[in-house]
Design a protein around this motif. Structure first.
Motif, short mmCIF file in Angstrom:
data_model
loop_
_atom_site.label_atom_id
_atom_site.label_comp_id
_atom_site.label_asym_id
_atom_site.label_seq_id
_atom_site.Cartn_x
_atom_site.Cartn_y
_atom_site.Cartn_z
N LYS A 2 0.85 -1.21 0.00
CA LYS A 2 0.00 0.00 0.00
C LYS A 2 0.88 1.25 0.00
O LYS A 2 0.62 2.21 -0.73
N LEU A 3 1.92 1.23 0.82
CA LEU A 3 2.83 2.38 0.88
C LEU A 3 3.50 2.62 -0.47
O LEU A 3 3.63 3.76 -0.92
N GLY A 4 3.90 1.51 -1.12
CA GLY A 4 4.54 1.64 -2.44
C GLY A 4 3.58 2.25 -3.46
O GLY A 4 3.94 3.16 -4.20
N GLU A 5 2.33 1.73 -3.46
CA GLU A 5 1.32 2.25 -4.42
C GLU A 5 1.07 3.73 -4.19
O GLU A 5 0.99 4.52 -5.14
N GLU A 6 0.92 4.09 -2.92
CA GLU A 6 0.56 5.48 -2.62
C GLU A 6 1.71 6.43 -2.89
O GLU A 6 1.50 7.60 -3.24
N MET A 7 2.92 5.94 -2.74
CA MET A 7 4.08 6.78 -3.08
C MET A 7 4.06 7.10 -4.58
O MET A 7 4.30 8.25 -4.98
N THR A 8 3.74 6.08 -5.39
CA THR A 8 3.64 6.31 -6.84
C THR A 8 2.52 7.30 -7.15
O THR A 8 2.70 8.22 -7.97
N GLU A 9 1.37 7.14 -6.47
CA GLU A 9 0.25 8.06 -6.68
C GLU A 9 0.62 9.48 -6.26
O GLU A 9 0.22 10.46 -6.91
N LEU A 10 1.43 9.60 -5.20
CA LEU A 10 1.87 10.94 -4.78
C LEU A 10 2.77 11.58 -5.84
O LEU A 10 2.64 12.77 -6.15
N VAL A 11 3.66 10.78 -6.39
CA VAL A 11 4.56 11.29 -7.44
C VAL A 11 3.74 11.79 -8.64
O VAL A 11 3.98 12.89 -9.16
N LEU A 12 2.73 10.99 -9.04
CA LEU A 12 1.89 11.39 -10.18
C LEU A 12 1.12 12.67 -9.86
O LEU A 12 1.00 13.57 -10.72
N ALA A 13 0.60 12.77 -8.63
CA ALA A 13 -0.14 13.98 -8.24
C ALA A 13 0.79 15.20 -8.25
O ALA A 13 0.39 16.29 -8.67
N LYS A 35 3.46 15.54 -10.13
CA LYS A 35 3.77 15.87 -11.54
C LYS A 35 2.61 16.66 -12.16
O LYS A 35 2.82 17.50 -13.04
N ASP A 36 1.37 16.36 -11.72
CA ASP A 36 0.19 17.07 -12.23
C ASP A 36 -0.03 18.41 -11.50
O ASP A 36 -0.96 19.15 -11.83
N ASP A 37 0.78 18.66 -10.49
CA ASP A 37 0.62 19.85 -9.65
C ASP A 37 -0.80 19.93 -9.08
O ASP A 37 -1.38 21.01 -8.99
N ASP A 38 -1.36 18.75 -8.74
CA ASP A 38 -2.72 18.65 -8.21
C ASP A 38 -2.65 18.70 -6.67
O ASP A 38 -2.43 17.67 -6.02
N HIS A 39 -2.85 19.89 -6.12
CA HIS A 39 -2.63 20.08 -4.69
C HIS A 39 -3.58 19.24 -3.82
O HIS A 39 -3.19 18.70 -2.79
N GLU A 69 -4.94 16.38 -4.60
CA GLU A 69 -4.51 14.98 -4.69
C GLU A 69 -3.20 14.77 -3.92
O GLU A 69 -3.00 13.71 -3.31
N ILE A 70 -2.32 15.76 -3.96
CA ILE A 70 -1.06 15.65 -3.20
C ILE A 70 -1.38 15.51 -1.70
O ILE A 70 -0.81 14.66 -1.01
N ALA A 71 -2.32 16.32 -1.21
CA ALA A 71 -2.69 16.25 0.21
C ALA A 71 -3.34 14.89 0.52
O ALA A 71 -3.04 14.26 1.55
N HIS A 72 -4.21 14.41 -0.40
CA HIS A 72 -4.90 13.13 -0.21
C HIS A 72 -3.91 11.97 -0.13
O HIS A 72 -3.96 11.15 0.80
N GLU A 73 -3.01 11.93 -1.09
CA GLU A 73 -2.04 10.81 -1.11
C GLU A 73 -1.06 10.91 0.05
O GLU A 73 -0.64 9.89 0.60
N SER A 74 -0.69 12.14 0.43
CA SER A 74 0.22 12.31 1.57
C SER A 74 -0.43 11.77 2.85
O SER A 74 0.22 11.11 3.66
N ALA A 75 -1.73 12.07 3.01
CA ALA A 75 -2.44 11.58 4.20
C ALA A 75 -2.52 10.05 4.19
O ALA A 75 -2.35 9.40 5.23
N ASP A 76 -2.75 9.47 3.01
CA ASP A 76 -2.76 8.00 2.90
C ASP A 76 -1.41 7.42 3.34
O ASP A 76 -1.35 6.41 4.05
N ILE A 77 -0.34 8.07 2.90
CA ILE A 77 1.00 7.58 3.23
C ILE A 77 1.26 7.70 4.73
O ILE A 77 1.76 6.75 5.36
N VAL A 78 0.90 8.84 5.32
CA VAL A 78 1.15 9.04 6.75
C VAL A 78 0.36 8.00 7.56
O VAL A 78 0.90 7.37 8.47
N TYR A 79 -0.92 7.79 7.19
CA TYR A 79 -1.75 6.81 7.91
C TYR A 79 -1.11 5.41 7.82
O TYR A 79 -0.94 4.73 8.84
N HIS A 80 -0.75 4.98 6.60
CA HIS A 80 -0.18 3.63 6.46
C HIS A 80 1.19 3.52 7.13
O HIS A 80 1.56 2.47 7.62
N MET A 81 1.93 4.63 7.17
CA MET A 81 3.22 4.64 7.87
C MET A 81 3.00 4.45 9.37
O MET A 81 3.75 3.73 10.04
#
Ligand SMILES: N=c1c2ncn([C@@H]3O[C@H](COP(=O)(O)OP(=O)(O)OP(=O)(O)O)[C@@H](O)[C@H]3O)c2ncn1[C@@H]1O[C@H](COP(=O)(O)O)[C@@H](O)[C@H]1O
Length: 96
Positions: free
Chosen positions: A43-54, A56-60, A62-74
């Motif tokens: 899950k952490l690996g997937e979400e890290m990739t999703e964060l990178v894509l967000a 690259k899209d400069d989608d703030h 989505e960046i916050a969403h994926e960051s929260a997913d990463i922090v929770y799973h961490m």
């Protein structure tokens, strides 16, 4: 509410889910997953990739969403390893 309070509260819920393992809890399902800790690691690996894509899209949003997913799973990972937020805080403080 300060960020530290949110982190403490979420970690407390995670520790509670680990102890009580409610059937309808996503957190509990990570602790009982047939893949063991690999479930949260994947899950952490997937979400890290999703964060990178967000990023690259400069989608703030989505960046916050994926960051929260990463922090929770961490935090789930720390709990799985018998660690807690003080381990993270100590490491960060030692770098100041
Ligand atoms: N912070 C979270 C949290 N972040 C993500 N998830 C779950 O993680 C699962 C997978 O996340 P994904 O983002 O990959 O899900 P997705 O739908 O594929 O989303 P995308 O990233 O693909 O858009 C989803 O079921 C989410 O609900 C979380 N589940 C729980 N928490 C916290 O844990 C608490 C206890 O939750 P339960 O254990 O479910 O009671 C909650 O109150 C929250 O505070």
């Amino acid at each position: 509410m300060a960020d530290a309070d949110v982190l403490d509260e979420v970690f407390e819920v995670i520790e509670n889910r680990k102890e009580t393992l409610p059937e309808d809890s996503y957190t509990a399902s990570l602790f009982t997953h047939e893949k063991g800790e690999n479930a949260v690691l994947e899950k952490l690996g997937e979400e890290m990739t999703e964060l990178v894509l967000a990023a690259k899209d400069d989608d703030h949003e989505e960046i916050a969403h994926e960051s929260a997913d990463i922090v929770y799973h961490m935090l789930v990972l720390l709990s799985m390893k018998g660690m807690d937020l003080s381990d993270l805080r100590t490491e960060l403080e030692d770098r100041r």
